[in-house]
Design a protein around this motif. Structure first.
Motif, mmCIF file in Angstrom:
data_model
loop_
_atom_site.group_PDB
_atom_site.id
_atom_site.type_symbol
_atom_site.label_atom_id
_atom_site.label_comp_id
_atom_site.label_asym_id
_atom_site.label_seq_id
_atom_site.Cartn_x
_atom_site.Cartn_y
_atom_site.Cartn_z
ATOM 1 N N UNK A 176 0.809 -1.216 0.000
ATOM 2 C CA UNK A 176 0.000 0.000 0.000
ATOM 3 C C UNK A 176 0.843 1.267 0.000
ATOM 4 N N UNK A 177 2.147 1.144 0.294
ATOM 5 C CA UNK A 177 3.019 2.320 0.289
ATOM 6 C C UNK A 177 3.804 2.458 -1.017
ATOM 7 N N UNK A 178 3.425 1.707 -2.057
ATOM 8 C CA UNK A 178 4.166 1.754 -3.318
ATOM 9 C C UNK A 178 4.168 3.155 -3.930
ATOM 10 N N UNK A 179 3.075 3.904 -3.737
ATOM 11 C CA UNK A 179 3.010 5.278 -4.271
ATOM 12 C C UNK A 179 4.051 6.157 -3.587
ATOM 13 N N UNK A 180 4.167 6.024 -2.263
ATOM 14 C CA UNK A 180 5.179 6.801 -1.534
ATOM 15 C C UNK A 180 6.576 6.422 -1.995
ATOM 16 N N UNK A 181 6.833 5.122 -2.191
ATOM 17 C CA UNK A 181 8.154 4.701 -2.660
ATOM 18 C C UNK A 181 8.456 5.272 -4.036
ATOM 19 N N UNK A 182 7.442 5.356 -4.897
ATOM 20 C CA UNK A 182 7.647 5.934 -6.228
ATOM 21 C C UNK A 182 8.004 7.421 -6.136
ATOM 22 N N UNK A 183 7.351 8.123 -5.217
ATOM 23 C CA UNK A 183 7.650 9.552 -5.010
ATOM 24 C C UNK A 183 9.076 9.714 -4.502
ATOM 25 N N UNK A 184 9.461 8.894 -3.535
ATOM 26 C CA UNK A 184 10.816 8.974 -2.992
ATOM 27 C C UNK A 184 11.858 8.569 -4.025
ATOM 28 N N UNK A 185 11.493 7.675 -4.940
ATOM 29 C CA UNK A 185 12.445 7.194 -5.943
ATOM 30 C C UNK A 185 12.913 8.295 -6.892
ATOM 31 N N UNK A 186 12.167 9.397 -6.976
ATOM 32 C CA UNK A 186 12.587 10.545 -7.785
ATOM 33 C C UNK A 186 13.606 11.399 -7.047
ATOM 34 N N UNK A 187 13.886 11.034 -5.808
ATOM 35 C CA UNK A 187 14.836 11.774 -4.987
ATOM 36 C C UNK A 187 15.957 10.821 -4.572
ATOM 37 N N UNK A 188 16.642 11.115 -3.522
ATOM 38 C CA UNK A 188 17.711 10.228 -3.085
ATOM 39 C C UNK A 188 17.994 10.409 -1.616
ATOM 40 N N UNK A 189 18.900 9.579 -1.075
ATOM 41 C CA UNK A 189 19.255 9.722 0.324
ATOM 42 C C UNK A 189 19.606 8.402 0.966
ATOM 43 N N UNK A 190 19.302 8.295 2.261
ATOM 44 C CA UNK A 190 19.642 7.119 3.056
ATOM 45 C C UNK A 190 18.478 6.769 3.971
ATOM 46 N N UNK A 191 18.231 5.481 4.131
ATOM 47 C CA UNK A 191 17.224 5.021 5.083
ATOM 48 C C UNK A 191 17.897 4.078 6.078
ATOM 49 N N UNK A 192 17.804 4.440 7.357
ATOM 50 C CA UNK A 192 18.287 3.580 8.440
ATOM 51 C C UNK A 192 17.074 2.859 9.015
ATOM 52 N N UNK A 193 17.022 1.551 8.859
ATOM 53 C CA UNK A 193 15.859 0.767 9.294
ATOM 54 C C UNK A 193 16.192 -0.003 10.567
ATOM 55 N N UNK A 194 15.346 0.139 11.586
ATOM 56 C CA UNK A 194 15.600 -0.457 12.898
ATOM 57 C C UNK A 194 14.543 -1.499 13.244
ATOM 58 N N UNK A 195 14.987 -2.587 13.846
ATOM 59 C CA UNK A 195 14.050 -3.566 14.386
ATOM 60 C C UNK A 195 13.543 -3.054 15.740
ATOM 61 N N UNK A 196 12.570 -3.749 16.304
ATOM 62 C CA UNK A 196 12.048 -3.346 17.622
ATOM 63 C C UNK A 196 12.378 -4.367 18.713
ATOM 64 N N UNK A 197 13.272 -5.316 18.387
ATOM 65 C CA UNK A 197 13.747 -6.282 19.382
ATOM 66 C C UNK A 197 15.257 -6.459 19.222
ATOM 67 N N UNK A 198 16.014 -6.693 20.248
ATOM 68 C CA UNK A 198 15.577 -6.714 21.652
ATOM 69 C C UNK A 198 15.265 -5.333 22.216
ATOM 70 N N UNK A 199 15.722 -4.269 21.538
ATOM 71 C CA UNK A 199 15.404 -2.915 21.998
ATOM 72 C C UNK A 199 14.760 -2.141 20.858
#
Length: 254
Positions: A176-199
């Motif tokens: 459902x977020x494919x539209x947002x990803x398409x919008x971001x794909x016209x730009x650039x940068x970095x995404x730091x993705x974090x899990x929620x375990x153990x912290x």
């Protein structure tokens, strides 16, 4: 109202990391905005990580913008900024902080509210479903997600020069977020993705002391958007213990 508004307050170490990333791309004539500023933790982190003279210049030159639906929170943010960064002997500036810093207490997603030109944004947008009847700006593409944070990310990405946003990381994979990803794909940068375990990045209980859930289920992401480049670097899912938070932020770019 914290649960209803989808508010998750940014921990100090996270805010400090985000602030440093925003400062790295900020130029002298750029404006800086804190979207969903709350009581000002993110914008204060930005100002604290700058030389004092630079912070004062940004305030006095009217280059700071605050956006939040909560008018009381915005007033608290203004008071904190005045106390922390302005000379109390400079009565004119200290007493007129509201005239130096541009504040908007309406619905940021409305067509009547927009970011200024050459604006670098730091933001912790609300997490949760879009309330019924919320007005959106003309041209909004992510409304079908019904997720507030995704709609905020779209508007910030389209109207800002650069941005640093902390949000859930569900936008990286869900259909459902494919539209947002398409919008971001016209730009650039970095995404730091974090899990929620153990912290979890968002420490403590999910909705504060009124919630019996002792765990925080949000898997967070810090997204750095640069509108002058294309393509994103995305980390693997980062796991850490509470005792490793300092080490995590110190070595995040490694």
């Amino acid at each position: 109202s914290k649960k209803e508004l989808g508010q998750y307050y940014t921990p100090a170490d996270t805010a400090n990391f985000m602030a440093t990333k925003l400062i790295n791309v900020n130029e002298p004539n750029d404006n800086i905005a804190d979207v969903c500023c709350g009581t000002g933790n993110l914008i204060i982190s930005v100002l604290k990580n700058m030389p004092t003279a630079q912070s004062v210049r940004l305030i006095k030159n009217g280059q700071i913008y605050l956006y939040d639906l909560d008018a009381t929170a915005v007033k608290l943010a203004l008071m904190k900024i005045a106390i922390m960064f302005l000379d109390k002997n400079d009565i004119e500036t200290y007493s007129n902080i509201e005239h130096c810093i541009k504040c908007s207490t309406g619905n940021f997603l409305d067509d009547q509210i927009y970011l200024p030109n050459n604006c670098n944004v730091i933001s912790n947008p609300p997490y949760g479903k879009l309330p019924k009847g919320t007005s959106l700006w003309l041209g909004c593409e992510t409304f079908k997600t019904n997720e507030m944070y995704a709609i905020f990310m779209e508007k910030i990405a389209k109207q800002s020069k650069n941005a640093v946003i902390i949000s859930p990381q569900s936008f990286l994979g869900s259909n459902k977020f494919s539209v947002l990803r398409s919008i971001l794909a016209d730009r650039g940068g970095t995404v730091y993705a974090f899990d929620n375990v153990p912290a979890s990045i968002f420490m403590g209980k999910k909705h504060g002391i009124f919630n019996t859930n002792s765990a925080n289920s949000v898997r967070a992401a810090i997204t750095i958007i640069n509108n002058t480049t294309k393509g994103f670097r995305i980390t693997p899912l980062l796991r850490f213990k509470n005792t490793e938070r300092t080490e995590l932020f110190t070595n995040l770019d490694k």
